[in-house]
Design an enzyme around this catalytic site. Structure first.
Site, PDB file in Angstrom:
ATOM      1  N   LYS A 115       0.843  -1.202   0.000  1.00 26.05           N
ATOM      2  CA  LYS A 115       0.000   0.000   0.000  1.00 26.05           C
ATOM      3  C   LYS A 115       0.874   1.245   0.000  1.00 26.05           C
ATOM      4  CE  LYS A 115      -3.891   1.967   2.637  1.00 26.05           C
ATOM      5  NZ  LYS A 115      -4.785   1.757   3.798  1.00 26.05           N
ATOM      6  N   SER A 122      -9.877  -0.901   7.055  1.00 28.56           N
ATOM      7  CA  SER A 122      -9.306  -0.753   5.704  1.00 28.56           C
ATOM      8  C   SER A 122      -8.545  -1.934   5.138  1.00 28.56           C
ATOM      9  CB  SER A 122      -8.394   0.461   5.665  1.00 28.56           C
ATOM     10  OG  SER A 122      -9.163   1.604   5.524  1.00 28.56           O
ATOM     11  N   SER A 178      -9.704   1.519   2.849  1.00 32.49           N
ATOM     12  CA  SER A 178      -8.865   2.310   1.980  1.00 32.49           C
ATOM     13  C   SER A 178      -7.783   1.512   1.248  1.00 32.49           C
ATOM     14  CB  SER A 178      -8.182   3.397   2.811  1.00 32.49           C
ATOM     15  OG  SER A 178      -7.340   2.832   3.795  1.00 32.49           O
TER      16      SER A 178
HETATM   17  N1  GLN Z   1     -13.314   3.547   6.190  1.00 32.97           N
HETATM   18  C1  GLN Z   1     -12.691   3.974   7.402  1.00 32.97           C
HETATM   19  C2  GLN Z   1     -12.336   5.433   7.350  1.00 32.97           C
HETATM   20  O1  GLN Z   1     -12.603   6.037   6.380  1.00 32.97           O
HETATM   21  C3  GLN Z   1     -11.512   3.121   7.702  1.00 32.97           C
HETATM   22  C4  GLN Z   1     -10.274   3.619   7.104  1.00 32.97           C
HETATM   23  C5  GLN Z   1      -9.089   2.825   7.525  1.00 32.97           C
HETATM   24  O2  GLN Z   1      -9.185   1.819   8.183  1.00 32.97           O
HETATM   25  N2  GLN Z   1      -7.943   3.362   7.166  1.00 32.97           N
HETATM   26  O3  GLN Z   1     -11.798   5.969   8.260  1.00 32.97           O
END
Ligand code: GLN
Length: 476
Positions: free
Chosen positions: A75, A174, A150
């Site tokens: 990532k 994420s 994400s």
């Molecule tokens: N969807 C969640 C957010 O927008 C989780 C994001 C994540 O785990 N980085 O914060």
């Protein structure tokens, strides 16, 4: 879409029927063919070929490392020396990392071949990968749909067969949510289990790096290599790392599993529920005991998560000011103007929304009402899990309320988007580990993931259960 996991491919390497170089070349050919999915932000053909040749050598010397010849994508918020580290943001679009994240160097030392950096929501804020300066990623199962976020690029890379595995990061879901949307295995480890040295911070009290893989065994193998204390990360915890890939094979008979009633309530797609019910009934036949449990503070988790994560993000992202590194807007007459324009042009809409929300909840007069209160709620939510684990070894629950949604479907409605995290945010708040394992596909042909959660440092039991669940899928 079924691809052999690394553990199978490694047997081919050992028998001399395949080589890391051949796998790496084939991966790059597939990456090129899948260009439309917009999965990679950068690739590293030359360095990867060099790493692959070293792995070829290790197999011909009969001395391979634990991950020799595993092709892996990282990532783009996790540092790889000499490569871009954009975090999906314009503000870091040309930033090159001078060093490797600890987890990356551990994988490298074990022989993994790093193919490139994957697309993501900007600074890991999002559930659909649409918040990327580099554009949306398309779900390989249906290109009109999101891969989740994400870590959407990492999940899609594994699902499309471009790499054997990938690293993502999970703050509120994420790794697990994109794993569920893309039909791959994704683990969020216990807070402190993996070093975060070299992971660009979003919400430091929840961020964790985690693996995405084609099989539970591969995820277990990566975890046993990556986990463990690191002097460069004071939040990493000094606990022995079990040999997950061996422990995993101990079977599940006699294990006690809780099904939280609040997670199987209104808003859950009936097809997801059905698949989980089926899996549960099969596990009962395998000797697992189930009981209903209650997690009474679940309803507050989304509010609590979005106060804490925005507060921490507003502080962590203060460092991007256009002065020290990253994007700098031209033409500012004075320092403050340069800051404002650099941040105004460098950050996308969602990141700005969160910086503003976070600044608000931390400001004098609102701090007690929001931030401090959220911390108290955090304790209650954690208490729900600790109480539950007095009774049961593991918790099984959905990972997402729906399967992958359409690109554009939730972009105008941030609250709807935030609700995608409803089943993953609570465990992030509590710092416990969780996995998503594929358990089937819905009528539209989209993958369904099932979540397994354990007490702090209970990854070995998660893998044990996941390993059995994964096998059921084949029959079901
Ligand atoms: N969807 C969640 C957010 O927008 C989780 C994001 C994540 O785990 N980085 O914060």
């Amino acid at each position: 879409m079924q691809y052999s996991g690394y553990c199978q491919i490694k047997k081919e390497y050992i028998r001399g029927e395949n080589t890391p170089s051949a796998e790496t070349n084939a991966s790059f050919a597939r990456i090129e063919a899948a260009d439309d999915l917009n999965i990679f932000i950068s690739t590293r053909e030359e360095s990867a070929s060099r790493e692959a040749r070293a792995a070829d050598q290790a197999f011909s010397d009969r001395n391979p490392g634990r991950l020799s010849g595993m092709t892996i994508a990282i990532k783009d918020s996790i540092a790889v020396a000499g490569e871009k580290l954009t975090c999906g943001s314009r503000i870091l679009k040309d930033f090159i990392s001078p060093y490797d994240a600890t987890v990356v160097s551990r994988l490298r030392e074990a022989g993994a071949v790093i193919l490139g950096k994957t697309n993501q929501d900007e600074f890991a804020m999002g559930s659909s990968n649409e918040n990327s300066y580099f554009g949306a990623v398309h779900n390989p199962w249906d290109v009109e749909r999101v891969p989740g976020g994400s870590s959407g690029g990492s999940a899609a890379a594994v699902a499309a067969g471009l790499v054997h595995a990938a690293l993502g990061s999970d703050t509120g879901g994420s790794v697990r949510q994109p794993a569920a949307f893309c039909g791959v295995v994704g683990l969020r480890p216990t807070y402190g289990r993996f070093s975060r040295y070299g992971l660009v911070a979003f919400a430091s009290s929840m961020d964790q790096i985690g693996p995405l893989a084609r099989s539970v065994e591969d995820a277990a193998l990566i975890s046993e290599v990556a986990a463990g204390v690191d002097p460069n990360d004071s939040t990493s915890i000094d606990q022995p790392v079990p040999e997950y890939s061996k422990e995993m094979k101990r079977g599940v008979e006699g294990m006690k599993v809780g099904l939280p009633k609040e997670y199987f309530a209104e808003g859950l797609d009936p097809e997801i529920r059905e698949r989980i019910d089926f899996t549960v009934s099969e596990l009962k036949k395998a000797g697992v005991q189930f009981c209903e449990i209650s997690m009474p503070h679940t309803d507050y988790a989304i509010a609590c998560y979005y106060i804490i994560c925005t507060a921490e993000a507003s502080s962590n992202l203060a460092r991007y000011d256009g002065a020290r590194y990253g994007y700098r807007a031209e033409g500012g007459e004075e320092l403050l103007e340069t800051y404002k324009h650099s941040r105004g042009e460098g950050f996308g809409t969602e990141v700005k929304r969160r910086i503003m929300l976070g600044t608000y909840v931390l400001s004098a007069g609102y701090y007690e009402a929001y931030y401090q209160r959220a911390q108290k709620v955090r304790r209650l939510i954690t208490g729900d899990f600790l109480d539950a684990f007095e009774e049961v070894d593991l918790i099984i629950a959905p990972v997402t309320p729906t399967t992958a949604f359409k690109i554009g479907e939730k972009m105008d409605d941030p609250l709807q988007m935030y609700l995608s995290d409803i089943y993953t945010a609570p465990s992030s708040i509590a710092g416990i580990p969780g996995i998503s394992v594929p358990v089937g596909i819905d009528k539209r042909g989209l993958p369904i993931g099932m979540g397994i959660m354990a007490p702090h440092f209970g990854e070995a039991d998660i893998f044990r259960m996941g390993y059995v669940v994964e096998k059921l899928k084949v029959k079901g």
